[in-house]
Design an enzyme around this catalytic site. Structure first.
Site, PDB file in Angstrom:
ATOM      1  N   GLY A   1       0.795  -1.227   0.000  1.00 54.17           N
ATOM      2  CA  GLY A   1       0.000   0.000   0.000  1.00 54.17           C
ATOM      3  C   GLY A   1       0.826   1.273   0.000  1.00 54.17           C
TER       4      GLY A   1
ATOM      5  N   TYR B   1     -11.596   3.156  14.866  1.00 54.40           N
ATOM      6  CA  TYR B   1     -10.615   3.717  13.938  1.00 54.40           C
ATOM      7  C   TYR B   1     -10.518   5.231  14.081  1.00 54.40           C
ATOM      8  CZ  TYR B   1      -8.065   4.619   9.610  1.00 54.40           C
ATOM      9  OH  TYR B   1      -7.135   5.035   8.694  1.00 54.40           O
TER      10      TYR B   1
END
Length: 295
Positions: A26, A168
């Protein structure tokens, strides 16, 4: 400041060393590859020594740079201290590694996995190696930090209901507050090391897989690929924060609405600017990780 900056504008990094956590895929991999292509000595961390070494060997072969891969589990105190013990002096410590927890899971220390990976592990690592960081610590947050609420007395949802979105967002706001307090402490200590915060916008990478349903994830990734940054474009924000002469305590993100585009300095949310809250978070993180500011 130009709004058209890309990694192609990055200065040569010969003689400089950069640690990129979560650098095996990523945005982290794109960041590590670009830094290596500019001549930096790069340390890539992954979930195991083997996976990190394999990726490092590929990046080294592609760029001709010195690239080292090492395992680092940010939820495991012993793994963090082993990694720190084997780390030489570095110019930049770039905290790219992060997770969006799929379910409420807890570490051996009783830490919620998202808060452990995104905040407490990096906090412990930074305090342990900070005297060996010559230039800056880069903390990567997310746009969703604006939705977070940090309760230093309940970082691990003992009293609150856990949800993926909340876990998150809270951990990413905690990142921003930690970077704020780290910057304050560095300045107060008269250190030449800086703390810089950045966010990559919205990127079409595997972290976009938010649900256990692959069909839903495929749809999210399809949409993200059309409105979001590529991993390489998102990495520009991390590279800018890591290599360009930004002020201590700066916040780097994509221009415009912050979803995609070239890096620039962006403003902090009110919660991410709250020095009192940042100080309280630091105290909680220091107590839970049994570590303190070393300077």
């Amino acid at each position: 400041m130009t709004s058209t900056w890309t990694a192609a504008h990055m200065p040569r990094l010969d003689g400089r060393s950069i640690v990129v956590t979560g650098g095996t895929r990523g945005i982290g991999l794109a960041t590590a590859r670009a830094a290596a292509a500019s001549g930096a000595r790069v340390v890539i961390t992954g979930r195991s020594d083997e996976s990190a070494a394999d990726v490092a060997a590929t990046v080294a072969a592609d760029t001709g740079a010195q690239v080292v891969g090492r395992g680092l589990d940010l939820t495991d105190r012993d793994s963090i201290l082993r990694f720190a013990d084997g780390l030489d002096d570095v110019d930049v410590l770039l905290h790219n590694a992060g997770i969006i927890p799929a379910a409420p899971e807890y570490t051996a220390d009783g830490f919620e996995s998202g808060m452990a990976t995104n905040l407490l592990g990096p906090f412990l690592l930074t305090n342990t190696v900070l005297p060996r960081v010559r230039d800056r610590v880069v903390v990567v947050t997310s746009l969703v930090h604006r939705l977070g609420v940090v309760d230093p007395a309940d970082l691990h949802f003992a009293r609150r209901r856990w949800s993926q979105k909340r876990a998150y967002a809270d951990s990413k706001l905690a990142n921003a507050q930690w970077a704020l307090e780290l910057d304050r402490r560095l300045r107060e200590a008269g250190s030449r090391t800086a703390a810089v915060l950045c966010h990559p916008g919205v990127a079409a990478t595997e972290i976009t897989s938010l649900t256990p349903l692959q069909a839903v994830n495929d749809g999210v990734i399809w949409a993200a690929a059309r409105v979001a940054n590529t991993a390489e474009r998102a990495a520009d924000c991390e590279l800018y924060a890591a290599t360009m002469p930004v002020p201590p305590g700066a916040f780097v993100g994509p221009r415009g609405r912050g979803i995609r585009g070239a890096p620039t300095l962006v403003g902090r949310s009110q919660a991410a600017s709250d020095l009192r809250a940042a100080g309280l978070l630091w105290e909680a993180a220091a107590a839970q990780t049994r570590s303190e500011f070393p300077l």
